[in-house]
Design a protein around this motif. Structure first.
Motif, mmCIF file in Angstrom:
data_model
loop_
_atom_site.group_PDB
_atom_site.id
_atom_site.type_symbol
_atom_site.label_atom_id
_atom_site.label_comp_id
_atom_site.label_asym_id
_atom_site.label_seq_id
_atom_site.Cartn_x
_atom_site.Cartn_y
_atom_site.Cartn_z
ATOM 1 N N GLU A 162 -71.770 -25.360 -17.177
ATOM 2 C CA GLU A 162 -71.893 -23.916 -17.314
ATOM 3 C C GLU A 162 -70.648 -23.244 -16.731
ATOM 4 O O GLU A 162 -70.242 -23.572 -15.614
ATOM 5 C CB GLU A 162 -73.147 -23.435 -16.581
ATOM 6 N N PRO A 163 -70.024 -22.310 -17.464
ATOM 7 C CA PRO A 163 -68.825 -21.649 -16.949
ATOM 8 C C PRO A 163 -69.127 -20.832 -15.688
ATOM 9 O O PRO A 163 -70.185 -20.211 -15.571
ATOM 10 C CB PRO A 163 -68.410 -20.727 -18.100
ATOM 11 N N PRO A 238 -72.500 -18.560 -12.027
ATOM 12 C CA PRO A 238 -72.537 -19.197 -13.344
ATOM 13 C C PRO A 238 -72.845 -18.175 -14.437
ATOM 14 O O PRO A 238 -73.431 -17.116 -14.189
ATOM 15 C CB PRO A 238 -73.665 -20.226 -13.217
ATOM 16 N N ALA A 239 -72.481 -18.522 -15.655
ATOM 17 C CA ALA A 239 -72.530 -17.573 -16.761
ATOM 18 C C ALA A 239 -73.919 -17.018 -17.024
ATOM 19 O O ALA A 239 -74.075 -15.831 -17.323
ATOM 20 C CB ALA A 239 -71.992 -18.246 -18.032
ATOM 21 N N GLU A 258 -57.473 -20.325 -15.509
ATOM 22 C CA GLU A 258 -57.890 -21.729 -15.418
ATOM 23 C C GLU A 258 -59.422 -21.771 -15.410
ATOM 24 O O GLU A 258 -60.055 -21.626 -14.366
ATOM 25 C CB GLU A 258 -57.341 -22.370 -14.146
ATOM 26 N N PRO A 259 -60.029 -21.940 -16.584
ATOM 27 C CA PRO A 259 -61.494 -21.933 -16.632
ATOM 28 C C PRO A 259 -62.071 -23.089 -15.814
ATOM 29 O O PRO A 259 -61.506 -24.188 -15.761
ATOM 30 C CB PRO A 259 -61.799 -22.108 -18.121
ATOM 31 N N VAL A 260 -63.191 -22.830 -15.186
ATOM 32 C CA VAL A 260 -63.899 -23.854 -14.417
ATOM 33 C C VAL A 260 -65.353 -23.854 -14.862
ATOM 34 O O VAL A 260 -66.000 -22.799 -14.934
ATOM 35 C CB VAL A 260 -63.818 -23.582 -12.899
ATOM 36 N N THR A 261 -65.842 -24.999 -15.206
ATOM 37 C CA THR A 261 -67.260 -25.130 -15.544
ATOM 38 C C THR A 261 -67.964 -25.923 -14.452
ATOM 39 O O THR A 261 -67.392 -26.845 -13.864
ATOM 40 C CB THR A 261 -67.466 -25.838 -16.898
ATOM 41 N N GLU A 262 -69.192 -25.541 -14.202
ATOM 42 C CA GLU A 262 -69.999 -26.215 -13.196
ATOM 43 C C GLU A 262 -70.881 -27.244 -13.894
ATOM 44 O O GLU A 262 -71.649 -26.890 -14.795
ATOM 45 C CB GLU A 262 -70.859 -25.199 -12.461
ATOM 46 N N GLY A 294 -73.785 -24.118 -26.354
ATOM 47 C CA GLY A 294 -73.048 -23.441 -27.414
ATOM 48 C C GLY A 294 -72.877 -21.959 -27.128
ATOM 49 O O GLY A 294 -71.815 -21.380 -27.372
ATOM 50 N N ARG A 295 -73.905 -21.339 -26.569
ATOM 51 C CA ARG A 295 -73.816 -19.915 -26.237
ATOM 52 C C ARG A 295 -72.807 -19.696 -25.120
ATOM 53 O O ARG A 295 -72.039 -18.729 -25.145
ATOM 54 C CB ARG A 295 -75.192 -19.402 -25.809
ATOM 55 N N TRP A 296 -72.808 -20.576 -24.118
ATOM 56 C CA TRP A 296 -71.872 -20.426 -23.010
ATOM 57 C C TRP A 296 -70.434 -20.555 -23.495
ATOM 58 O O TRP A 296 -69.544 -19.845 -23.038
ATOM 59 C CB TRP A 296 -72.166 -21.467 -21.931
ATOM 60 N N ASP A 297 -70.216 -21.481 -24.438
ATOM 61 C CA ASP A 297 -68.864 -21.632 -24.990
ATOM 62 C C ASP A 297 -68.414 -20.337 -25.659
ATOM 63 O O ASP A 297 -67.279 -19.893 -25.497
ATOM 64 C CB ASP A 297 -68.828 -22.779 -26.006
#
Length: 308
Positions: A162-163, A238-239, A258-262, A294-297
């Motif tokens: 999750e972003p 988180p998003a 710099e995107p970070v996803t958890e 897909g929604r988070w992307d």
């Protein structure tokens, strides 16, 4: 204690009324039926049958044994059914997760419960450490962590990511390091962890969260962004926690260069054979997380990146 096998043979004999047919029904020999009756009589020290030629009638003690014995056998059958029953959509399933993913999962699990009224969902919101402890102590069936577990005896499987988003008051614009220091940080149970992941990747000056003035703290996932919306500080979340906030129009939501996803890990007690109802809920959550990914992307790509 009366042997249930002997008791079953005796009760069947009384109902059938014939040694040979009883033996056929129970796939025994006729002598085997007679031996079971004899063993019961010896164990109870009573005569159960009064023989009359090739036939018989139960004695008073035999009548009592039959009526009480049928109840005992019925209870044993019910016990067996209860112990071995494993329906896929019936019973209690206990789930625990951090707040953001809980905001996504819990309403969907309630939809699932409405579809299957005999299913009961017990959902607890908690930070990573509490989730891990609850799994290790078998207080919940399934858990979700935003990091790999550190305790022994816990099985884990990566299920999604999750972003993480930087969230500021709406009038902030594109925040730089000095602006963040001026705003100060709104803490939450996983706030230090989230801030370290996102800010360290985007701000070379970042060392730890205590570089920022602490403007407040909130442990209720649905309210963490309330002080941010009032201009009292910034935070990192988180998003889905951001998407679920009703006052999004008052916020500045920033996807940094710099995107970070958890990562998100599904965890359960290692070695435990999961009941079908738990596996059903697990599979339903897997399907939902696939959709949410897909929604988070799309959400991340729709948020303009800010500069440092």
């Amino acid at each position: 204690m009366v042997n249930p096998l002997w008791l079953r043979t005796y009760c069947t004999l009384i109902e059938v009324g014939h040694f040979t047919r009883t033996a056929e029904q129970l796939h025994m020999t006729q002598s085997g039926v007679s031996q079971h009756v004899q063993k019961l009589e010896e164990q109870l020290s009573v005569t159960l049958l009064s023989r009359q030629g090739r036939g018989f009638i139960p004695t008073e003690a035999g009548e009592r044994l039959y009526h009480e014995g049928r109840a005992v056998l019925a209870s044993l059958t019910a016990l067996n059914d209860t112990v071995t029953a494993d329906p896929p959509w019936q019973g209690l399933v206990r789930v625990m997760s951090p707040g953001s993913i809980g905001l996504a999962l819990y309403p969907r699990l309630l939809d699932l419960q409405q579809q299957h009224p005999r299913l009961a969902i017990d959902y607890r919101f908690a930070p990573n450490g509490d989730v891990e402890s609850a799994i290790a102590e078998s207080r919940v069936d399934l858990g979700y962590l935003s990091r790999q577990p550190s305790l022994s005896g816990i099985a884990a499987r990566a299920v999604a990511s999750e972003p993480l988003l930087l969230v500021t008051p709406g009038n902030t614009g594109s925040p730089d390091w000095d602006q963040l220091q001026a705003l100060g940080f709104i803490g939450h149970p996983d706030g230090e962890h989230h801030a370290r992941l996102l800010l360290s990747a985007n701000f070379p000056a970042f060392r730890h969260i205590h570089q920022f003035p602490q403007r407040g703290f909130c442990n209720q996932i649905g309210m963490i962004l309330e002080p941010v919306s009032r201009g009292l500080g910034f935070t990192v979340l988180p998003a889905h926690a951001v998407a679920a906030f009703s006052g999004k129009s008052t916020l500045g939501i920033h996807s940094l260069p710099e995107p970070v996803t958890e990562p998100l890990y599904l965890v359960w007690r290692e070695g435990r054979v999961l009941p079908n109802r738990v596996r059903s809920v697990m599979n339903a959550c897997d399907d939902l997380l696939s959709v949410l990914a897909g929604r988070w992307d799309r959400t991340e790509s729709a948020v303009p990146a800010t500069g440092r």
